[in-house]
Write an enzyme that holds these catalytic residues in place. Structure first.
Site, PDB file in Angstrom:
ATOM      1  N   HIS A 131      57.022  25.518   7.766  1.00  0.00           N
ATOM      2  CA  HIS A 131      57.412  24.486   8.726  1.00  0.00           C
ATOM      3  C   HIS A 131      57.694  23.148   8.065  1.00  0.00           C
ATOM      4  O   HIS A 131      58.491  22.360   8.559  1.00  0.00           O
ATOM      5  CB  HIS A 131      56.330  24.313   9.796  1.00  0.00           C
ATOM      6  CG  HIS A 131      56.350  25.408  10.801  1.00  0.00           C
ATOM      7  ND1 HIS A 131      55.675  26.591  10.601  1.00  0.00           N
ATOM      8  CD2 HIS A 131      56.970  25.526  11.996  1.00  0.00           C
ATOM      9  CE1 HIS A 131      55.880  27.378  11.646  1.00  0.00           C
ATOM     10  NE2 HIS A 131      56.669  26.761  12.497  1.00  0.00           N
ATOM     11  N   GLY A 132      57.004  22.870   6.984  1.00  0.00           N
ATOM     12  CA  GLY A 132      57.260  21.580   6.357  1.00  0.00           C
ATOM     13  C   GLY A 132      56.384  21.344   5.158  1.00  0.00           C
ATOM     14  O   GLY A 132      55.343  21.978   4.987  1.00  0.00           O
TER      15      GLY A 132
END
Lengths: 353, 465
Positions: B322-323
């Site tokens: 996701h990041g």
């Protein structure tokens, strides 16, 4: 599924949308206007009760905190016409683009017959055109459009407006300052605002001890960035807006009076010099000539307010002390005599709140 | 191009009309051009990155298919490394450099690598994963290598799902792209129904919750605990509505072209535990990790300790996907940890199965997931800590935080609709309704979208991944 059946469904859908628009207009529309575009709400409340509407920004409604008289320019103007109803539709930081959208909403059946529209020279410059306040103004502008209210509301939620952020607007402003050369009728050492700003910003004012007088430098450069431009009638968005205001007013059979606001020419002269004043005067004359030719009444208040009668002494604004507001109101009232000569009352009610 | 934009409202019908006017053999050209245009509205130059991914995996597929033995594996590794390197550079370079810099600082030195201002191409994680799944499937022999560069490009670029999924497999999407789809009333209407409900979920629910959540996260120290709790729960609903709404529009748009994309969500907040939650939330990503990470790690056919390790790795990597932030890693790890805890406790504690117990379990799971979302939403660990601190200590703080009654009504509507759609899909559910009731539903959804959608500028949250 037959064509007939599909056609019936499409018609039903269209009817449903018409019904939903009516439902929205009758329930949530005014609440949304109040939240997102309250100038239109104000217009709706005043267009059928007033003879004259005054469109303005903070110049109309700003008063000095020390003053006893808190009357706006519009209120002071109204005192010359006691038999007429003159009301203002104003919000800080507005400009002709927004006035235009609001004015378009005035129906032919409205009682109002005359519009006084503030014409602020600063609003023609890059400083205001690319102001960070432009994005919220453009957002509210979506609700002023002449589409059905439900369409406007949907466009608002789709963010159908120029959504530039502060950094992008700042970059646009600097680009314009750097790329628009001056055309003086005499030799001038700076080609652009950026050059001029750098020249004056580079220690042109010194304190007695030899250090830079930052206060004066800041104010002088602010004047350059605010008034250092020459209106290009082909490209300037405000020119287009004012042109359209004249056209819309004609179409709606409304009188239009442009109130060209006073600027602090005294300070511009003392801080920056004759060159800046030349640009300011040139722009002013262009506006007066252009709109007089187009059939609008233009009130020239450009130099009627003295430097000390500006509320903000350390910034470039059109916020006037009582004396300044009264001078402007008087001039506007005089111009209105061309439309309402019989209603004009010479006796000025010099009352203070 | 955003789905919730005026451009898309004109773009989609134009593509659909042209699509059905064209002969099937030319349709890939239209979809290719439309997808390029769709993507280039965001940032035109990033199409070059996508082109690189397409070319790498297109040729990898062909060479892997032709190769044998170790060469085959080497080609796959090269292909995966190329994809992951692109992703790693854009997404994780600065994050890794920060971690490395911290380590070097502790050793009395500094990182020799410069920090760079890198703007992450929208949806890079999605199309990288989609493209990688193709080469892996070719390597496994489950998929024939695609020889037509045009079709393969459209598979990676397909505009409805290119920037935020669902992450599709070539076996499904690639095949459908080649099929000759006829214009049918059913496809158009069901597509429109999905889009209608998707707009409601995204524009009305997510976009109205976003400013409230932003306010809570920006002013957490000054808010009362109950309002912080409101913000935490609202973010849970916001991210669900945001992503679910996007996915519905994606599935609906594809459906109008006759293409069926997989369902990415199945009422995840009605799950009774984390295991079930992940069977219902972002299904295309969960199945991707299952097929290409969990199973290669050994899946569940290993010792318990190794299985536990596998679970934690998969969830943590899913967080990292996701990041590039510790908050995402913690978010993923916590899901994995709770998954394991629930797995082992369920062996010892057998809960009675009755309706009220199910309600309790659903609520318990929602609260748990919502608290874990705090890490996901917080920009750093300090912020997450601040949220939890304020949640437990700001009980006597007075504030003027108010949630408009309209928001509560809309939320109620959303929750009711979610219950109605339990194990169902919006288009199928609507088609089963009697005509007058269906039209009342249309009217209600339309009115909400047209008159009550959020007005602040809100991009899809998952675009950043």
């Amino acid at each position: 599924m037959s064509i007939k059946s599909i056609s019936i469904k499409v018609i039903a859908l269209l009817l449903l949308l018409v019904g939903l628009n009516m439902l929205y207009k009758g329930t949530l529309w005014k609440k949304d206007l109040d939240k997102e575009a309250d100038m239109l709400l104000e217009l709706l409340n005043k267009q059928d009760t007033c003879d004259i509407l005054y469109f303005g920004e903070s110049s109309n409604c700003t008063t000095d905190s020390f003053e006893l008289c808190k009357k706006y320019i519009s209120e002071l103007t109204a005192e010359y016409y006691p038999s007429l109803r003159l009301a203002s539709v104003d919000r800080p930081a507005m400009h002709a683009g927004i006035y235009l959208s609001v004015i378009k909403n005035i129906p032919a059946t409205a009682k109002v017959k005359t519009l006084i529209v503030t014409m602020n020279l600063r609003s023609f410059g890059a400083n205001w055109i690319h102001s960070k306040l432009e994005t919220p103004l453009q957002k509210s502008n979506v609700m002023y459009q002449l589409y059905p209210p439900l369409v406007n509301r949907f466009m608002l939620s789709l963010n159908c407006y120029e959504k530039k952020n502060e950094v992008e607007r700042d970059a646009d402003m600097k680009r314009q300052w750097a790329n628009e050369p001056f055309h003086f009728p005499y030799p001038f050492k700076y080609q652009t605002v950026i050059e001029w700003d750098n020249g004056v910003g580079n220690g042109s004012f010194l304190n007695p001890d030899g250090s830079w007088d930052m206060l004066k430098i800041g104010l002088a450069t602010s004047y350059i960035k605010t008034y250092g431009f020459q209106i290009n009638t082909e490209t300037n968005p405000r020119i287009k807006d004012f042109d359209k205001i004249v056209a819309v007013a004609k179409q709606k059979k409304l009188n239009v009076v442009f109130n060209l606001l006073a600027e602090n020419v005294t300070y511009a002269d003392s801080l920056v010099g004759k060159d800046l004043v030349f640009l300011m005067q040139q722009n002013k004359q262009l506006l007066i000539d252009r709109y007089t030719k187009k059939g609008a009444l233009v009130v020239d208040n450009f130099e009627v307010v003295q430097g000390k009668d500006f509320i903000d002494q350390r910034w470039t604004t059109e916020h006037y002390k009582e004396r300044g507001r009264r001078e402007i109101a008087k001039n506007v009232a005089e111009e209105l005599k061309k439309i309402y000569s019989r209603e004009f009352v010479e006796e000025f009610k010099n009352q203070s709140d | 191009m955003l789905f919730n934009s005026l451009h898309y409202i004109f773009f989609l019908p134009a593509v659909v009309i042209l699509y059905y006017l064209l002969a099937n053999r030319f349709r890939w050209i239209l979809l290719f051009l439309a997808s390029c245009f769709f993507y280039m509205v965001f940032k035109p130059e990033y199409i070059l990155i996508l082109s690189a991914i397409i070319l790498i995996d297109y040729f990898s597929g062909i060479y892997i298919e032709q190769a044998e033995g170790r060469k085959r594996k080497t080609l796959l590794i090269v292909s995966i490394l190329s994809n992951v390197s692109l992703l790693a550079f854009f997404k994780y370079y600065n994050f890794a450099n920060t971690l490395f810099g911290t380590l070097m600082w502790k050793l009395g030195s500094a990182t020799p690598f410069p920090f760079m201002e890198i703007i992450l191409p929208i949806g890079l994680s999605f199309h990288t994963f989609q493209s990688m799944s193709y080469t892996i499937e070719v390597y496994r022999g489950n998929q024939k290598a695609e020889r037509h560069l045009g079709y393969f490009s459209v598979y990676v670029l397909f505009f409805p799902q290119m920037v935020a999924g669902p992450i599709e497999r070539f076996a499904s999407l690639g095949r459908q792209l080649k099929e000759d789809h006829r214009l049918t009333y059913e496809n158009i209407v069901n597509g429109l129904r999905l889009i209608l409900y998707g707009f409601f979920v995204k524009m009305v629910i997510a976009d109205n919750l976003a400013p409230i959540v932003n306010e809570v996260y920006a002013n957490v120290g000054m808010l009362n605990s109950k309002h912080i709790l409101t913000g935490i729960f609202f973010f849970s609903l916001q991210i669900y509505a945001d992503f679910y709404g996007y996915s519905l529009i994606a599935v609906g748009s594809a459906r109008m072209l006759g293409i069926q994309l997989m369902d990415n969500f199945k009422t995840p907040y009605l799950a009774k535990n984390i295991h079930e939650f992940w069977q219902r939330w972002h299904i295309s990503l969960s199945t991707w990790f299952r097929d290409y990470l969990y199973i290669p790690l050994g899946g569940s056919k290993v010792k318990v300790s190794r299985w536990m390790f596998n679970i934690l790795v998969v969830f943590t990597v899913s967080g990292l996907w996701h990041g590039a932030n510790k908050t995402f890693i913690i978010w993923g790890f916590l899901h994995g940890a709770i998954y394991l805890i629930e797995h082992f406790t369920s062996r010892f504690i057998k809960l009675p199965s009755f309706k009220l117990m199910n309600v309790f379990l659903v609520l318990k799971n929602f609260v748990l997931v919502s608290f874990i979302w705090v890490f996901f939403r917080s920009e750093n660990l300090t912020k997450a800590k601040q949220i939890f601190n304020s949640l437990f200590h700001n009980t006597s703080v007075a504030d003027n935080f108010v949630v408009d009654v309209r928001i509560w009504i809309l939320l109620l509507l959303f929750i009711i609709s979610d219950f109605l759609l339990f194990n169902n899909r919006a288009d199928v559910y609507m088609s089963k309704l009697k005509t007058p009731i269906r039209w009342v539903a249309y009217a209600l959804l339309l009115f909400c979208i047209l008159a009550l959608a959020g007005v602040e500028k809100q991009a899809f949250i998952y675009f950043q991944f």
